[in-house]
Design a protein around this motif. Structure first.
Motif, mmCIF file in Angstrom:
data_model
loop_
_atom_site.group_PDB
_atom_site.id
_atom_site.type_symbol
_atom_site.label_atom_id
_atom_site.label_comp_id
_atom_site.label_asym_id
_atom_site.label_seq_id
_atom_site.Cartn_x
_atom_site.Cartn_y
_atom_site.Cartn_z
ATOM 1 N N ARG A 1 35.181 33.788 10.248
ATOM 2 C CA ARG A 1 34.760 35.135 10.645
ATOM 3 C C ARG A 1 35.960 36.056 10.799
ATOM 4 O O ARG A 1 35.877 37.242 10.548
ATOM 5 C CB ARG A 1 33.978 35.086 11.960
ATOM 6 N N LYS B 1 21.996 25.815 10.909
ATOM 7 C CA LYS B 1 22.185 26.578 12.139
ATOM 8 C C LYS B 1 23.524 26.177 12.742
ATOM 9 O O LYS B 1 23.923 25.018 12.659
ATOM 10 C CB LYS B 1 21.065 26.227 13.132
ATOM 11 N N PRO C 1 36.555 28.271 20.323
ATOM 12 C CA PRO C 1 35.755 28.687 19.174
ATOM 13 C C PRO C 1 34.457 29.372 19.588
ATOM 14 O O PRO C 1 33.741 28.871 20.442
ATOM 15 C CB PRO C 1 35.485 27.385 18.420
ATOM 16 N N VAL C 2 34.194 30.508 19.004
ATOM 17 C CA VAL C 2 32.964 31.232 19.302
ATOM 18 C C VAL C 2 32.088 31.252 18.064
ATOM 19 O O VAL C 2 32.506 31.727 17.013
ATOM 20 C CB VAL C 2 33.273 32.683 19.719
ATOM 21 N N VAL C 3 30.888 30.693 18.195
ATOM 22 C CA VAL C 3 29.921 30.843 17.108
ATOM 23 C C VAL C 3 28.626 31.368 17.708
ATOM 24 O O VAL C 3 28.361 31.180 18.891
ATOM 25 C CB VAL C 3 29.624 29.511 16.383
ATOM 26 N N TYR C 4 27.865 32.056 16.892
ATOM 27 C CA TYR C 4 26.567 32.540 17.336
ATOM 28 C C TYR C 4 25.565 31.433 17.029
ATOM 29 O O TYR C 4 25.196 31.213 15.876
ATOM 30 C CB TYR C 4 26.234 33.850 16.629
ATOM 31 N N ASP C 5 25.174 30.726 18.091
ATOM 32 C CA ASP C 5 24.375 29.506 17.979
ATOM 33 C C ASP C 5 23.104 29.629 17.164
ATOM 34 O O ASP C 5 22.741 28.734 16.428
ATOM 35 C CB ASP C 5 23.962 29.048 19.390
ATOM 36 N N THR C 6 22.391 30.734 17.372
ATOM 37 C CA THR C 6 21.071 30.821 16.755
ATOM 38 C C THR C 6 21.140 31.260 15.296
ATOM 39 O O THR C 6 20.133 31.270 14.609
ATOM 40 C CB THR C 6 20.180 31.809 17.528
ATOM 41 N N MET C 7 22.324 31.623 14.833
ATOM 42 C CA MET C 7 22.444 32.057 13.436
ATOM 43 C C MET C 7 22.865 30.885 12.556
ATOM 44 O O MET C 7 23.459 29.921 13.020
ATOM 45 C CB MET C 7 23.543 33.108 13.325
ATOM 46 N N PHE D 1 28.379 38.192 9.746
ATOM 47 C CA PHE D 1 28.162 39.068 10.904
ATOM 48 C C PHE D 1 29.126 40.260 10.983
ATOM 49 O O PHE D 1 28.675 41.405 11.086
ATOM 50 C CB PHE D 1 28.223 38.214 12.174
ATOM 51 N N PRO D 2 30.444 40.045 10.911
ATOM 52 C CA PRO D 2 31.355 41.198 11.038
ATOM 53 C C PRO D 2 31.163 42.214 9.912
ATOM 54 O O PRO D 2 31.338 43.407 10.131
ATOM 55 C CB PRO D 2 32.751 40.566 10.938
ATOM 56 N N ARG E 1 24.315 25.992 15.814
ATOM 57 C CA ARG E 1 24.179 25.145 17.002
ATOM 58 C C ARG E 1 24.239 23.679 16.594
ATOM 59 O O ARG E 1 23.707 23.283 15.572
ATOM 60 C CB ARG E 1 22.856 25.417 17.687
#
Ligand SMILES: Nc1ncnc2c1ncn2[C@@H]1O[C@H](COP(=O)(O)OP(=O)(O)OP(=O)(O)O)[C@@H](O)[C@H]1O
Ligand SMILES: [Mg+2]
Lengths: 358, 289
Positions: free
Chosen positions: A152, A136, A90-96, A104-105, A138
């Protein structure tokens, strides 16, 4: 939405591949029909992720072409292919925040904010994270992260194809069922071409119109769940699909008889002379235990798994499994097994041999 | 299970305690001792209380040195951190060239401070130094022994040359730890190069960058040898940083009391700034979570 054609495709991670063993993905020709849902099934390391990455353009194939409808996209970058892909990890953008992650996309493609807000809300409902939108990313649990990744992947409506690489592995069973239903609904509503990688055969069989089974860098069979069950083209498909898998027993074939240690099993069709490793394959569902019919077996254990019973037995020194109905009585003197001739498949060097009508 | 009580483990800590006592605590206490006493020579000391501290606090000389020091640390951090990140981002990720770059960049870190100073001192000389001579011939007025700006530029460039590698290597380690899937996902999401940096690389580098900044801050705040060798604190007092000033006071003028008071305040300032720094950074980290 597009039809995806793989033409002579092969890939090796080595710079100068020599023998066939060097290829993680062996030569492959296949058309993924527009709007169909495929499950890609296979054991670990057989090249499933490699195939997806080639389709989405993250990886350049060593040879062959990829066509979207009639457009050759082999050398086009990922962005130009407009594909959604959800990764195994799983990929998440931690700071968002969760909201920004989902948006995002769309933002990167310059969609207007009203549309984005609407779409994010919709997706959040699908993955059951409406309450968490402002958190968040994270520090969320692994399954929450996986749901965000999935979200996403689903947020864009206009993609050419949706590729899922085992997107539900760390999600708990109930939520898994729920998300699978959502994915099916998504497919039904939008008709995207979908490829869904999984290790889990029930997941594959319930999700897909067509199941693609890969083994050792090769596609060994593509078919409906029923075809895979009735006529596995390769012994691996027999093992892998079904629980327990198909019984595979070494045999010698002569016309329409298969000899196992001197005794024979009737076949529905006749076969010419076969070379190499010859085996017969019978699903446990098509084997029957009785007192009188068939060949001798030694029953070792009977497992009651609810809907049916699984009988573990020994057949001329080979392990075999037999499935009996829930209310069938199994007694100690049942020591013979018979096979349903129409469902006995013959394999030479692991590949199924088509018989001639006898 | 019954826990056995055994106090012998204390003996294992003893060597370290002794070592720390002799190497840190005792010398520091000596300084504390000097800072509260005065002497008229002959090894006769008497109690001066906080006199020296008061004197140092009202001394313009110390405040000027502190100002220069903060400016120096600020400038080199502002250059080394972004530059280090930039270098790390552009280093090859694997193969021969990756190792080559790593070795090349470690080289400046291995050179002793006074040698670095000497190298730059010669390098910048107008009569025999490659840099000074070239600049001079190009018609640029460069003379670090007379011109304040030139002196500052020289010591800043020298520090950047010496230490940017450290930041770059740490940032590189942070970058290497990012799984491929992140970059792949970013491609699928059509993230621009800037967004990849902002939302993937920078957050993942934050931890090591924090360490890099802290190290570079403390180190530059205590810097002595290199600027001393190059400029000797001049021209005038233009590059007299805190520790240079301290040595001038303690050894040059033998003002032990004020110098000791100065040392202690110096020490406290470093401790304080580092602590503030660390707390702010870790809190930022937590709040984002
Ligand atoms: N980046 C890479 N470099 C070299 N070899 C790789 C790389 N990625 C995968 N391989 C190899 O290629 C083969 C296929 O890998 P792939 O990841 O496609 O398998 P998979 O079917 O997705 O397996 P899993 O179910 O474990 O995810 C494996 O033998 C693997 O070791
Ligand atoms: Mg994989």
């Amino acid at each position: 939405m597009a039809k995806i054609t793989l033409d002579n495709l092969a890939h090796s991670y080595l710079p100068n591949p020599g023998s066939e063993d060097d290829y993680a993905l062996k030569e492959l020709n296949h058309v993924w029909d527009d709007g169909a849902a495929y499950a890609l099934l296979g054991s670990s390391g057989c090249g499933k992720s490699t195939l997806l990455n080639i389709i989405s353009g993250l990886l350049q194939p060593s040879q062959g072409r990829i066509l979207f409808d009639d457009r050759d996209v082999t050398h086009e970058p990922t962005a130009a292919r407009n594909i959604a892909q959800v990764f195994q990890f799983p990929v998440v953008y931690d700071t968002m925040t969760v909201r920004d992650n989902l948006a995002f996309p769309l933002r990167n493609r310059g969609r207007d904010e009203r549309y984005i807000a609407e779409r994010v809300q919709e997706i959040a409902r699908m993955i059951g994270m409406e309450e968490m939108l402002n958190r968040k990313a994270r520090g969320l649990t692994a399954d929450a992260k996986q749901k965000i990744s999935l979200g996403r992947g689903m947020v864009r409506k206009d993609v050419n194809a949706l590729l899922f690489d085992e997107p539900l592995t760390v999600i708990d069973p109930h939520m898994k069922w729920e998300l699978r239903t959502q994915l099916k609904k998504l497919h039904h509503d939008f008709g995207h071409t979908m490829i869904y990688v999984t290790h889990d055969q029930t997941e594959a069989l319930t999700f897909a119109d067509k199941v693609v089974v890969m083994y050792d860098g090769r596609v060994v069979q593509i078919g409906t769940p029923e075809e895979l069950f009735e006529r596995p083209e390769h012994t691996f498909v027999g093992y892998f699909i079904g629980s327990p898998g198909m019984n595979v027993i070494p045999a010698r074939i002569d016309g329409n008889k298969a000899y196992v240690n001197g005794s024979y099993v009737e076949l529905a069709q006749g076969y010419g002379p076969l070379n190499g490793k010859v085996e017969i394959g019978v699903r446990p569902e098509y084997a029957r235990l009785s007192q009188t019919d068939g060949l001798p077996v030694k029953v070792r254990r009977v497992e009651d798994v609810g809907r049916h019973k699984i009988i573990r037995a020994e057949f001329f020194g080979h392990d075999i499994n037999i499935i009996a109905g829930e209310d069938e009585r199994i007694s100690a003197d049942m020591n013979r097994v018979s096979f349903d001739a129409a469902h006995v498949n013959v394999y030479a060097n692991d590949w199924r041999v088509q018989g001639e009508a006898a | 299970m019954e826990k056995t009580v055994n106090q012998k483990a204390w003996f294992l800590v003893l060597p370290v305690l002794l070592l720390v006592a002799f190497s840190a605590v005792i010398p520091l206490m000596t300084v504390v001792n000097y800072s509260v006493q005065d002497t008229f020579g002959n090894n006769q000391f008497f109690w001066a209380g906080l006199e020296w501290f008061r004197e140092m606090l009202s001394s313009e000389r110390m405040w000027d040195a502190l100002g220069r020091q903060l400016m120096f640390s600020g400038i080199i951090l502002a250059i080394e951190v972004p530059l280090g990140i930039f270098v790390a981002l552009n280093m090859p990720k694997s193969g021969f060239w990756a190792s080559f770059c790593l070795v090349l960049m470690s080289l400046p870190l291995l050179i002793p401070w006074n040698v670095v100073g000497t190298i730059w001192q010669i390098f910048g000389r107008v009569d025999i130094g490659l840099l000074g001579y070239t600049l001079d011939k190009l018609g640029i007025n460069y003379n670090y022994t007379q011109d304040t700006i030139a002196a500052w530029v020289t010591i800043v460039v020298m520090d950047v040359w010496h230490w940017t590698s450290l930041v770059a290597l740490l940032a590189y380690a942070g970058l290497k730890s990012i799984p491929d899937a992140y970059y792949q996902a970013a491609k699928i999401d059509q993230a621009s190069r800037w967004k990849v940096f902002r939302f993937i690389e920078l957050p993942k580098m934050m931890g090591v960058l924090m360490i890099a900044i802290l190290l570079r801050f403390m180190d530059s705040f205590m810097i002595y040898t290199e600027p001393f060798v190059v400029t000797g604190g001049g021209p005038g007092n233009a590059t007299t940083l805190l520790s240079i000033d301290l040595v001038k006071m303690a050894l040059g003028q033998f003002d032990l009391g004020p110098a000791a008071a100065f040392s202690i305040m110096y020490f406290l300032v470093i401790l304080l700034i580092s602590w503030v720094f660390y707390t702010v950074m870790t809190n930022l980290d937590k709040r984002e979570g």
